[in-house]
Design a protein around this motif. Structure first.
Motif, PDB file in Angstrom:
ATOM      1  N   GLU A  66     -14.857 -22.750  12.402  1.00 36.83           N
ATOM      2  CA  GLU A  66     -16.481 -22.042  13.151  1.00 36.83           C
ATOM      3  C   GLU A  66     -17.313 -23.639  13.125  1.00 36.83           C
ATOM      4  O   GLU A  66     -18.764 -23.714  13.973  1.00 36.83           O
ATOM      5  N   GLN A  67     -17.237 -23.874  11.852  1.00 36.39           N
ATOM      6  CA  GLN A  67     -18.408 -25.460  12.022  1.00 36.39           C
ATOM      7  C   GLN A  67     -17.694 -26.372  12.765  1.00 36.39           C
ATOM      8  O   GLN A  67     -18.810 -26.909  14.164  1.00 36.39           O
ATOM      9  N   ILE A  68     -15.960 -26.063  13.110  1.00 32.11           N
ATOM     10  CA  ILE A  68     -16.204 -27.546  14.564  1.00 32.11           C
ATOM     11  C   ILE A  68     -16.233 -26.533  16.042  1.00 32.11           C
ATOM     12  O   ILE A  68     -16.833 -27.371  17.064  1.00 32.11           O
ATOM     13  N   ALA A  69     -16.442 -25.075  16.336  1.00 28.33           N
ATOM     14  CA  ALA A  69     -16.574 -24.775  17.046  1.00 28.33           C
ATOM     15  C   ALA A  69     -18.434 -24.892  17.491  1.00 28.33           C
ATOM     16  O   ALA A  69     -18.825 -24.883  18.750  1.00 28.33           O
ATOM     17  N   LEU A 105     -27.844 -16.972  13.460  1.00 27.83           N
ATOM     18  CA  LEU A 105     -28.653 -15.509  12.721  1.00 27.83           C
ATOM     19  C   LEU A 105     -28.230 -14.288  12.761  1.00 27.83           C
ATOM     20  O   LEU A 105     -28.650 -13.356  11.992  1.00 27.83           O
ATOM     21  N   THR A 106     -27.081 -14.027  14.015  1.00 29.16           N
ATOM     22  CA  THR A 106     -26.768 -12.856  13.704  1.00 29.16           C
ATOM     23  C   THR A 106     -25.517 -12.533  12.706  1.00 29.16           C
ATOM     24  O   THR A 106     -24.972 -11.663  12.126  1.00 29.16           O
ATOM     25  N   ASN A 107     -24.907 -13.777  12.445  1.00 27.44           N
ATOM     26  CA  ASN A 107     -24.089 -13.809  10.737  1.00 27.44           C
ATOM     27  C   ASN A 107     -22.858 -13.030  11.394  1.00 27.44           C
ATOM     28  O   ASN A 107     -22.131 -12.391  10.517  1.00 27.44           O
ATOM     29  N   ILE A 108     -22.533 -12.997  12.745  1.00 32.02           N
ATOM     30  CA  ILE A 108     -20.851 -12.547  13.057  1.00 32.02           C
ATOM     31  C   ILE A 108     -20.190 -13.191  12.992  1.00 32.02           C
ATOM     32  O   ILE A 108     -19.927 -14.282  12.893  1.00 32.02           O
ATOM     33  N   ASP A 109     -18.998 -11.913  12.724  1.00 26.56           N
ATOM     34  CA  ASP A 109     -17.699 -12.775  12.281  1.00 26.56           C
ATOM     35  C   ASP A 109     -17.357 -13.845  13.585  1.00 26.56           C
ATOM     36  O   ASP A 109     -17.421 -13.337  14.722  1.00 26.56           O
ATOM     37  N   SER A 110     -16.815 -14.789  13.658  1.00 29.95           N
ATOM     38  CA  SER A 110     -16.440 -16.031  14.007  1.00 29.95           C
ATOM     39  C   SER A 110     -15.506 -15.448  15.834  1.00 29.95           C
ATOM     40  O   SER A 110     -15.662 -15.535  16.940  1.00 29.95           O
ATOM     41  N   LEU A 111     -14.601 -14.373  15.219  1.00 32.39           N
ATOM     42  CA  LEU A 111     -13.381 -14.109  16.091  1.00 32.39           C
ATOM     43  C   LEU A 111     -14.058 -12.677  16.922  1.00 32.39           C
ATOM     44  O   LEU A 111     -13.562 -13.420  18.482  1.00 32.39           O
ATOM     45  N   LEU A 112     -14.769 -12.176  16.606  1.00 32.10           N
ATOM     46  CA  LEU A 112     -15.575 -11.075  17.544  1.00 32.10           C
ATOM     47  C   LEU A 112     -16.577 -11.687  17.980  1.00 32.10           C
ATOM     48  O   LEU A 112     -16.946 -11.455  19.315  1.00 32.10           O
ATOM     49  N   PHE A 113     -16.894 -13.454  17.631  1.00 35.08           N
ATOM     50  CA  PHE A 113     -18.273 -14.044  18.632  1.00 35.08           C
ATOM     51  C   PHE A 113     -17.081 -14.498  19.785  1.00 35.08           C
ATOM     52  O   PHE A 113     -18.054 -14.375  21.244  1.00 35.08           O
ATOM     53  N   SER A 114     -15.826 -14.805  19.473  1.00 36.47           N
ATOM     54  CA  SER A 114     -15.617 -16.185  20.606  1.00 36.47           C
ATOM     55  C   SER A 114     -14.907 -14.533  21.639  1.00 36.47           C
ATOM     56  O   SER A 114     -15.441 -14.873  22.765  1.00 36.47           O
ATOM     57  N   ILE A 117     -26.977 -19.547  21.970  1.00 35.80           N
ATOM     58  CA  ILE A 117     -25.584 -19.600  21.863  1.00 35.80           C
ATOM     59  C   ILE A 117     -25.498 -19.594  20.196  1.00 35.80           C
ATOM     60  O   ILE A 117     -25.111 -18.650  19.693  1.00 35.80           O
ATOM     61  N   VAL A 118     -25.681 -21.156  20.016  1.00 37.30           N
ATOM     62  CA  VAL A 118     -25.508 -21.334  18.802  1.00 37.30           C
ATOM     63  C   VAL A 118     -26.637 -20.343  17.809  1.00 37.30           C
ATOM     64  O   VAL A 118     -26.532 -19.988  16.707  1.00 37.30           O
ATOM     65  N   LEU A 119     -28.003 -20.579  18.196  1.00 39.90           N
ATOM     66  CA  LEU A 119     -28.921 -19.946  17.497  1.00 39.90           C
ATOM     67  C   LEU A 119     -28.374 -18.346  17.240  1.00 39.90           C
ATOM     68  O   LEU A 119     -28.700 -17.796  15.767  1.00 39.90           O
ATOM     69  N   ILE A 120     -28.308 -17.903  18.160  1.00 41.17           N
ATOM     70  CA  ILE A 120     -27.133 -16.219  17.889  1.00 41.17           C
ATOM     71  C   ILE A 120     -27.027 -15.981  16.957  1.00 41.17           C
ATOM     72  O   ILE A 120     -26.501 -14.932  16.167  1.00 41.17           O
TER      73      ILE A 120
END
Length: 213
Positions: free
Chosen positions: A105-108, A34-43, A28-31
């Motif tokens: 995002e760093q904490i997450a 690598l995707t550089n997705i917005d953290s809110l969208l990722f959540s 999950i961390v790697l995804i």
């Protein structure tokens, strides 16, 4: 559902399960990286996956035939209590998703890595080498392993982004202490959830005091 296959209990090492746990969390961390997705969208994506797995759990426990297929497919990583009960997957994803939703995002990311590595380390050491019981099935040795793994993860991660300083060491130390206590107290709530979300909460509080992120 009854099965002639013997499923391990939570008091057995179950190495393959721990490897899957590690690979899933780090995956999950790697995804995310690598995707550089917005953290809110990722959540939202991870929370959606949690909801999907919750639905799957409800359906397979409702329909014995579906549960039979599920158990046969996943028997190598299931515990005995999960044959006719929920697995930890929905809560695993829920904790990670809420961490990305609520925190930097760093904490997450750090909380997810800690969940991936400190949880199996604590479980393995506690089961194999735990002698001194602290609370229910928790041992001092398991909690110490959780502390050490968390400290190493946070210190290593911190040094990748910041110059080595006393703040990094202090942050890593108290995150380790907090995570060990969270794991120790997670006897009623699944630590698949607590070791990500509540560890992220502790790091967010420490960051207010130390101003790292």
């Amino acid at each position: 559902m009854e099965s002639i296959y013997r499923f391990p209990s939570k008091f057995e090492p179950h190495i393959l399960r721990k490897l899957v746990h590690i690979i899933s969390g780090l995956g999950i961390v790697l995804i995310y990286l690598l995707t550089n997705i917005d953290s809110l969208l990722f959540s939202y994506i991870v929370l959606g996956a949690s909801a999907l797995f919750t639905l799957i759990e409800i359906l397979r426990l409702k329909f014995d035939g579906l549960n039979q297929v599920f158990v046969n497919a996943c028997r190598s990583v299931l515990r005995d209590s999960e044959v006719n009960g929920f697995t930890g997957t929905p809560l695993f994803l829920l904790g990670i998703g809420l961490s990305f939703l609520a925190f930097d995002e760093q904490i997450a990311l750090l909380a997810t890595i800690i969940l991936s590595l400190a949880d199996p380390a604590s479980s393995f050491v506690g089961i194999r080498y735990g002698k001194r019981k602290v609370l229910e099935d928790r041992t001092f040795e398991g909690s110490y392993a959780c502390f050490i793994m968390t400290f190493l993860v946070v210190a290593t991660y911190g040094m990748l982004y910041f110059p080595l300083s006393l703040k990094i060491v202090i942050f890593a130390f108290f995150t380790g202490v907090a995570t060990a206590f969270i794991e120790l107290l997670s006897t009623k709530i699944d630590d698949n959830f607590t070791l990500s979300f509540f560890t992220a909460s502790a790091m967010a509080l420490l960051n207010i005091l130390l101003v790292l992120v």
